[in-house]
Design a protein around this motif. Structure first.
Motif, PDB file in Angstrom:
ATOM      1  N   ALA A 147      20.269 -19.544 -19.567  1.00 19.81           N
ATOM      2  CA  ALA A 147      19.520 -20.668 -20.140  1.00 19.81           C
ATOM      3  C   ALA A 147      18.196 -20.877 -19.414  1.00 19.81           C
ATOM      4  CB  ALA A 147      20.353 -21.940 -20.077  1.00 19.81           C
ATOM      5  N   ILE A 148      18.135 -20.505 -18.143  1.00 19.43           N
ATOM      6  CA  ILE A 148      16.907 -20.654 -17.366  1.00 19.43           C
ATOM      7  C   ILE A 148      16.045 -19.397 -17.473  1.00 19.43           C
ATOM      8  CG2 ILE A 148      16.002 -21.066 -15.042  1.00 19.43           C
ATOM      9  CD1 ILE A 148      18.603 -22.545 -14.439  1.00 19.43           C
ATOM     10  N   MET A 149      16.691 -18.232 -17.590  1.00 19.22           N
ATOM     11  CA  MET A 149      15.930 -16.989 -17.576  1.00 19.22           C
ATOM     12  C   MET A 149      15.359 -16.616 -18.941  1.00 19.22           C
ATOM     13  SD  MET A 149      18.044 -14.504 -14.957  1.00 19.22           S
ATOM     14  CE  MET A 149      19.586 -14.550 -15.896  1.00 19.22           C
ATOM     15  N   VAL A 150      16.124 -16.852 -20.018  1.00 19.13           N
ATOM     16  CA  VAL A 150      15.720 -16.381 -21.345  1.00 19.13           C
ATOM     17  C   VAL A 150      14.349 -16.908 -21.782  1.00 19.13           C
ATOM     18  CG1 VAL A 150      16.280 -16.579 -23.805  1.00 19.13           C
ATOM     19  CG2 VAL A 150      18.033 -15.856 -22.184  1.00 19.13           C
ATOM     20  N   PRO A 151      14.001 -18.205 -21.568  1.00 19.69           N
ATOM     21  CA  PRO A 151      12.677 -18.670 -22.021  1.00 19.69           C
ATOM     22  C   PRO A 151      11.497 -17.935 -21.398  1.00 19.69           C
ATOM     23  CG  PRO A 151      14.112 -20.541 -21.609  1.00 19.69           C
ATOM     24  CD  PRO A 151      14.837 -19.330 -21.094  1.00 19.69           C
ATOM     25  N   SER A 152      11.704 -17.250 -20.279  1.00 17.14           N
ATOM     26  CA  SER A 152      10.596 -16.545 -19.630  1.00 17.14           C
ATOM     27  C   SER A 152      10.445 -15.108 -20.105  1.00 17.14           C
ATOM     28  CB  SER A 152      10.811 -16.532 -18.107  1.00 17.14           C
ATOM     29  OG  SER A 152      11.938 -15.726 -17.751  1.00 17.14           O
ATOM     30  N   PHE A 153      11.372 -14.631 -20.935  1.00 15.71           N
ATOM     31  CA  PHE A 153      11.355 -13.217 -21.322  1.00 15.71           C
ATOM     32  C   PHE A 153      10.146 -12.857 -22.174  1.00 15.71           C
ATOM     33  CE2 PHE A 153      16.252 -12.589 -20.967  1.00 15.71           C
ATOM     34  CZ  PHE A 153      16.138 -12.703 -19.601  1.00 15.71           C
ATOM     35  N   PHE A 154       9.740 -13.755 -23.070  1.00 19.93           N
ATOM     36  CA  PHE A 154       8.623 -13.454 -23.970  1.00 19.93           C
ATOM     37  C   PHE A 154       7.613 -14.596 -23.918  1.00 19.93           C
ATOM     38  CE2 PHE A 154      11.980 -10.792 -25.703  1.00 19.93           C
ATOM     39  CZ  PHE A 154      11.312  -9.594 -25.919  1.00 19.93           C
ATOM     40  N   SER A 155       6.707 -14.520 -22.954  1.00 20.72           N
ATOM     41  CA  SER A 155       5.613 -15.477 -22.854  1.00 20.72           C
ATOM     42  C   SER A 155       4.398 -14.896 -23.571  1.00 20.72           C
ATOM     43  CB  SER A 155       5.274 -15.754 -21.380  1.00 20.72           C
ATOM     44  OG  SER A 155       4.048 -16.439 -21.263  1.00 20.72           O
ATOM     45  N   ALA A 156       3.903 -15.607 -24.571  1.00 19.48           N
ATOM     46  CA  ALA A 156       2.788 -15.093 -25.367  1.00 19.48           C
ATOM     47  C   ALA A 156       1.560 -14.843 -24.500  1.00 19.48           C
ATOM     48  CB  ALA A 156       2.458 -16.082 -26.490  1.00 19.48           C
ATOM     49  N   TYR A 157       1.281 -15.754 -23.576  1.00 21.74           N
ATOM     50  CA  TYR A 157       0.114 -15.576 -22.704  1.00 21.74           C
ATOM     51  C   TYR A 157       0.253 -14.308 -21.870  1.00 21.74           C
ATOM     52  CZ  TYR A 157      -3.110 -16.357 -18.842  1.00 21.74           C
ATOM     53  OH  TYR A 157      -4.093 -16.203 -17.902  1.00 21.74           O
ATOM     54  N   ASN A 158       1.414 -14.100 -21.272  1.00 17.75           N
ATOM     55  CA  ASN A 158       1.625 -12.913 -20.446  1.00 17.75           C
ATOM     56  C   ASN A 158       1.594 -11.629 -21.280  1.00 17.75           C
ATOM     57  OD1 ASN A 158       1.857 -14.436 -18.108  1.00 17.75           O
ATOM     58  ND2 ASN A 158       4.079 -14.628 -18.290  1.00 17.75           N
ATOM     59  N   ILE A 159       2.083 -11.708 -22.497  1.00 17.62           N
ATOM     60  CA  ILE A 159       2.065 -10.524 -23.378  1.00 17.62           C
ATOM     61  C   ILE A 159       0.632 -10.117 -23.690  1.00 17.62           C
ATOM     62  CG2 ILE A 159       2.567  -9.733 -25.725  1.00 17.62           C
ATOM     63  CD1 ILE A 159       5.211 -11.275 -25.535  1.00 17.62           C
ATOM     64  N   PHE A 160      -0.220 -11.098 -24.009  1.00 19.05           N
ATOM     65  CA  PHE A 160      -1.625 -10.772 -24.298  1.00 19.05           C
ATOM     66  C   PHE A 160      -2.342 -10.289 -23.036  1.00 19.05           C
ATOM     67  CE2 PHE A 160      -1.075 -13.730 -28.008  1.00 19.05           C
ATOM     68  CZ  PHE A 160      -1.240 -12.747 -28.966  1.00 19.05           C
ATOM     69  N   LEU A 161      -1.982 -10.859 -21.901  1.00 19.79           N
ATOM     70  CA  LEU A 161      -2.562 -10.398 -20.643  1.00 19.79           C
ATOM     71  C   LEU A 161      -2.196  -8.940 -20.399  1.00 19.79           C
ATOM     72  CD1 LEU A 161      -4.183 -11.674 -18.239  1.00 19.79           C
ATOM     73  CD2 LEU A 161      -1.994 -11.904 -17.074  1.00 19.79           C
ATOM     74  N   MET A 162      -0.941  -8.602 -20.653  1.00 23.45           N
ATOM     75  CA  MET A 162      -0.476  -7.224 -20.458  1.00 23.45           C
ATOM     76  C   MET A 162      -1.113  -6.293 -21.485  1.00 23.45           C
ATOM     77  SD  MET A 162       1.603  -5.716 -18.380  1.00 23.45           S
ATOM     78  CE  MET A 162       1.841  -3.956 -18.216  1.00 23.45           C
ATOM     79  N   ARG A 163      -1.191  -6.729 -22.720  1.00 22.10           N
ATOM     80  CA  ARG A 163      -1.784  -5.881 -23.764  1.00 22.10           C
ATOM     81  C   ARG A 163      -3.233  -5.544 -23.445  1.00 22.10           C
ATOM     82  NH1 ARG A 163      -3.787  -8.216 -29.414  1.00 22.10           N
ATOM     83  NH2 ARG A 163      -5.247  -9.061 -27.884  1.00 22.10           N
ATOM     84  N   ASN A 164      -4.002  -6.548 -23.039  1.00 19.54           N
ATOM     85  CA  ASN A 164      -5.407  -6.319 -22.738  1.00 19.54           C
ATOM     86  C   ASN A 164      -5.592  -5.432 -21.524  1.00 19.54           C
ATOM     87  OD1 ASN A 164      -6.114  -7.936 -24.883  1.00 19.54           O
ATOM     88  ND2 ASN A 164      -6.331  -9.781 -23.651  1.00 19.54           N
ATOM     89  N   PHE A 165      -4.693  -5.575 -20.538  1.00 17.81           N
ATOM     90  CA  PHE A 165      -4.807  -4.705 -19.362  1.00 17.81           C
ATOM     91  C   PHE A 165      -4.532  -3.254 -19.743  1.00 17.81           C
ATOM     92  CE2 PHE A 165      -3.187  -2.381 -15.766  1.00 17.81           C
ATOM     93  CZ  PHE A 165      -4.082  -2.702 -14.766  1.00 17.81           C
TER      94      PHE A 165
END
Length: 299
Positions: A147-165
């Motif tokens: 319940a604490i870990m699952v919400p962090s699995f797909f962060s939109a901000y982090n995904i775009f940060l990773m995609r751009n890198f």
């Protein structure tokens, strides 16, 4: 020659002045942390009377004695927090990096449509009640560390940060040559993309780890079993209990045998909660600036 001598002298003066100013700025940044350490070992009565000081007249470890009055509980809370931080960060990095890699691929025709759905979640959300219902009644994650870990699995901000890198830091030609040599997408991802994305992974990993380590809100919502409480929520409950007892004492006039160090406990809690996570920062510091700046380029 004279011009060069003046230039060297000016450069040395600038070097000395800049180092002095940076040193003073570093000390100013370090001062609150030093005050937190000293304040946690200060007598609670002195803090109430005279406020926090770098040179207290009376020292005390009553705040730490109160926090460690039940050592088994705090050790268990530490274990839960370490488990959710390490496990959640590892799974989050895998999900975020894989999603970012897929969205960065030019041969993925639906990448803009999928990216839009991630971007949409950054602007609009269903709210607390639908999210709570999904987590508890649909996914049945109540009283689990998931319940604490699952919400962090797909962060939109982090995904775009990773995609751009990946778009900026991983050459497209390298991926195309690997495909011509017969490498599968998974092999390209594991052996080429991930090693070249270490700065971004370290930066995102630090963001995720800090969020998981400092979380108490999700634990309050979904964890009712005391054996699964995180460190932050456990310390939060202890401080609230101490405040409640002190308020009852002040209103009823009942004199207790113990003095509850509510003020110094706040600083001791900060020391216990932030100390271990500070040890992680030096290991990712050299990647942090590069991963943040390169991944922030729009694309």
């Amino acid at each position: 020659m004279e011009m060069r001598r003046k230039h060297n002298r000016g450069y040395r003066i600038f070097n000395i002045v800049s180092k002095i100013l940076l040193g003073l700025f570093a000390l100013a940044c370090l001062l609150p942390f030093v005050l937190m350490i000293i304040g946690s070992f200060t007598d609670n009565g002195e803090v109430i009377r005279e406020g926090y000081s770098l040179f207290p007249k009376k020292w005390s470890i009553s705040a730490y004695e109160m926090l460690f009055s039940y050592p088994d509980n705090i050790i268990r809370a530490y274990k839960n927090t370490i488990l959710q931080t390490v496990g959640g960060t590892a799974i989050s990095l895998f999900c975020i990096s894989m999603t970012g890699y897929v969205l960065s691929r030019q041969d993925f025709e639906s990448r803009n449509i999928v990216a839009f759905f991630f971007y949409f979640t950054m602007l609009f959300g269903g709210g607390l009640i639908p999210w709570y219902i999904v987590m508890k009644q649909v996914l049945h994650l109540e009283n689990t560390l998931w319940a604490i870990m699952v919400p962090s699995f797909f962060s939109a901000y982090n995904i775009f940060l990773m995609r751009n890198f990946i778009k900026q830091g991983v050459p497209t030609e390298l991926i195309e040559c690997s495909k011509l040599d017969g490498a599968s997408d998974m092999r390209i991802y594991l052996q080429i993309v991930l090693p070249l994305s270490l700065p971004s992974l370290a930066t995102i990993g630090l963001f995720v780890a800090l969020g998981l380590w400092n979380d108490w809100y999700l634990c309050m919502l979904f964890i009712t079993d005391e054996a699964l409480q995180s460190l932050q929520y456990y310390l939060y409950n202890m401080l609230n209990s101490a405040r409640a007892l002190r308020e009852i004492q002040s209103r009823s006039g009942i004199v207790l045998d113990i003095d509850l160090p509510t003020e110094t406990t706040k600083l001791a809690m900060s020391m216990i909660a932030t100390g271990p996570i500070l040890l992680v920062y030096p290991f990712v510091q050299r990647f942090f600036i590069k991963g943040l700046t390169v991944g922030a380029v729009k694309g």
